[in-house]
Design an enzyme around this catalytic site. Structure first.
Site, PDB file in Angstrom:
ATOM      1  CG  ASN A  45      -0.683  14.751  30.141  1.00 25.22           C
ATOM      2  OD1 ASN A  45       0.328  15.216  29.627  1.00 25.22           O
ATOM      3  ND2 ASN A  45      -1.882  15.265  29.929  1.00 25.22           N
ATOM      4  CD  GLU A  47      -5.548  13.500  27.827  1.00 27.67           C
ATOM      5  OE1 GLU A  47      -6.163  13.540  26.741  1.00 27.67           O
ATOM      6  OE2 GLU A  47      -5.530  14.456  28.640  1.00 27.67           O
ATOM      7  CB  CYS A  56      -1.079  12.332  36.122  1.00 34.33           C
ATOM      8  SG  CYS A  56      -2.837  12.623  36.356  1.00 34.33           S
ATOM      9  CD  GLU A  58       1.458  15.397  38.259  1.00 38.58           C
ATOM     10  OE1 GLU A  58       1.097  14.794  37.227  1.00 38.58           O
ATOM     11  OE2 GLU A  58       0.845  16.376  38.720  1.00 38.58           O
ATOM     12  CB  CYS A  87      -5.104  14.908  39.960  1.00 33.20           C
ATOM     13  SG  CYS A  87      -4.381  13.269  39.848  1.00 33.20           S
ATOM     14  CB  CYS A  90      -0.653  12.865  41.124  1.00 29.98           C
ATOM     15  SG  CYS A  90      -0.783  12.207  39.448  1.00 29.98           S
TER      16      CYS A  90
HETATM   17  N1  THU Z   1      -2.902  15.768  34.473  1.00 34.72           N
HETATM   18  C1  THU Z   1      -1.613  15.504  34.808  1.00 34.72           C
HETATM   19  O1  THU Z   1      -0.869  14.876  34.049  1.00 34.72           O
HETATM   20  N2  THU Z   1      -1.162  15.950  35.999  1.00 34.72           N
HETATM   21  C2  THU Z   1      -1.872  16.745  36.841  1.00 34.72           C
HETATM   22  O2  THU Z   1      -1.358  17.129  37.884  1.00 34.72           O
HETATM   23  C3  THU Z   1      -3.233  17.144  36.506  1.00 34.72           C
HETATM   24  C4  THU Z   1      -3.835  16.458  35.330  1.00 34.72           C
HETATM   25  C5  THU Z   1      -3.380  15.351  33.155  1.00 34.72           C
HETATM   26  C6  THU Z   1      -4.374  14.239  33.139  1.00 34.72           C
HETATM   27  C7  THU Z   1      -5.081  14.513  31.827  1.00 34.72           C
HETATM   28  O3  THU Z   1      -4.323  13.945  30.771  1.00 34.72           O
HETATM   29  C8  THU Z   1      -5.049  16.012  31.674  1.00 34.72           C
HETATM   30  O4  THU Z   1      -3.991  16.448  32.525  1.00 34.72           O
HETATM   31  C9  THU Z   1      -6.331  16.720  32.028  1.00 34.72           C
HETATM   32  O5  THU Z   1      -6.794  16.325  33.269  1.00 34.72           O
END
Ligand code: THU
Length: 137
Positions: A45, A47, A56, A58, A87, A90
Site C-alpha cells: 500500500n 498512502e 492498496c 492488491e 476493501c 480492490c
Molecule cells: N489497505 C490495503 O492496502 N489493502 C486492503 O485490503 C485494505 C486496506 C491499505 C490502505 C491504507 O493504506 C491502509 O491499508 C489502511 O486502510
C-alpha cells in the site's frame, strides 16, 4: 517439507509488506499475485497525505502484473497484521482483472487465516459484461 507456490507467494508478500508506505494509518499490507506464466507480481500500500489517493497493496500488485504484460492471473495472497480481507474497491478490481481467483488472506506471522474466491468477496458483481447493452442506448 516441500515448499508450495502458495508458500512462495506468502514469502514474497511478506517482503513487499516491509516496503509499505503507510505513514498515516501505519497499517502495512503486502500482496503477491501469481500470473499464468508462473511469474509473481507484488504490491504494497502506498498512502497519500490526500488520503483518498492511497492505493492498496492488491491494486498495486495487479498493476505490476499488467505493466509486465501478464494477461491472466491465478492466486492472490494478501498479508496484513491479522489477515484482513480486501476493501471494496480492490474486490471490484480483482474481479475485473483476475476473474474468480482464489484470494488467500494471511496474517503477519505468515499463517493463512482464510481462503476465499473473488466471487465470494463480491457477490452479484458488476463487470465488463454489464457495459455491453443488448440495444444501443
Ligand atoms: N489497505 C490495503 O492496502 N489493502 C486492503 O485490503 C485494505 C486496506 C491499505 C490502505 C491504507 O493504506 C491502509 O491499508 C489502511 O486502510
Amino acid at each position: 517439507m516441500k515448499n508450495t507456490i502458495i508458500d512462495l507467494l506468502i514469502e514474497r508478500a511478506i517482503k513487499a509488506r516491509i516496503n509499505s508506505h503507510s505513514p498515516y494509518s501505519k497499517f502495512k499490507v503486502g500482496a503477491a499475485l501469481l500470473g499464468e506464466s508462473g511469474k509473481i507480481f507484488v504490491g504494497t500500500n502506498v498512502e497519500s497525505s490526500s488520503y483518498g489517493l492511497t492505493v492498496c497493496a492488491e491494486r498495486n500488485a495487479i498493476a505490476a502484473g499488467i505493466v509486465a504484460g501478464e494477461k491472466k492471473f491465478n492466486s492472490l495472497v494478501v498479508i496484513s497484521a491479522d489477515g484482513v480481507s480486501p476493501c471494496g474497491a480492490c474486490r471490484q478490481v480483482i474481479y475485473d482483472v483476475c476473474g474468480n481467483i482464489d484470494v488467500i488472506l494471511v496474517n503477519k506471522k505468515g499463517k493463512i487465516v482464510n481462503t476465499v474466491t473473488a466471487k465470494e468477496l463480491l457477490p452479484f458483481a458488476f463487470s465488463g459484461k454489464n457495459l455491453k447493452p443488448k440495444k444501443e442506448l
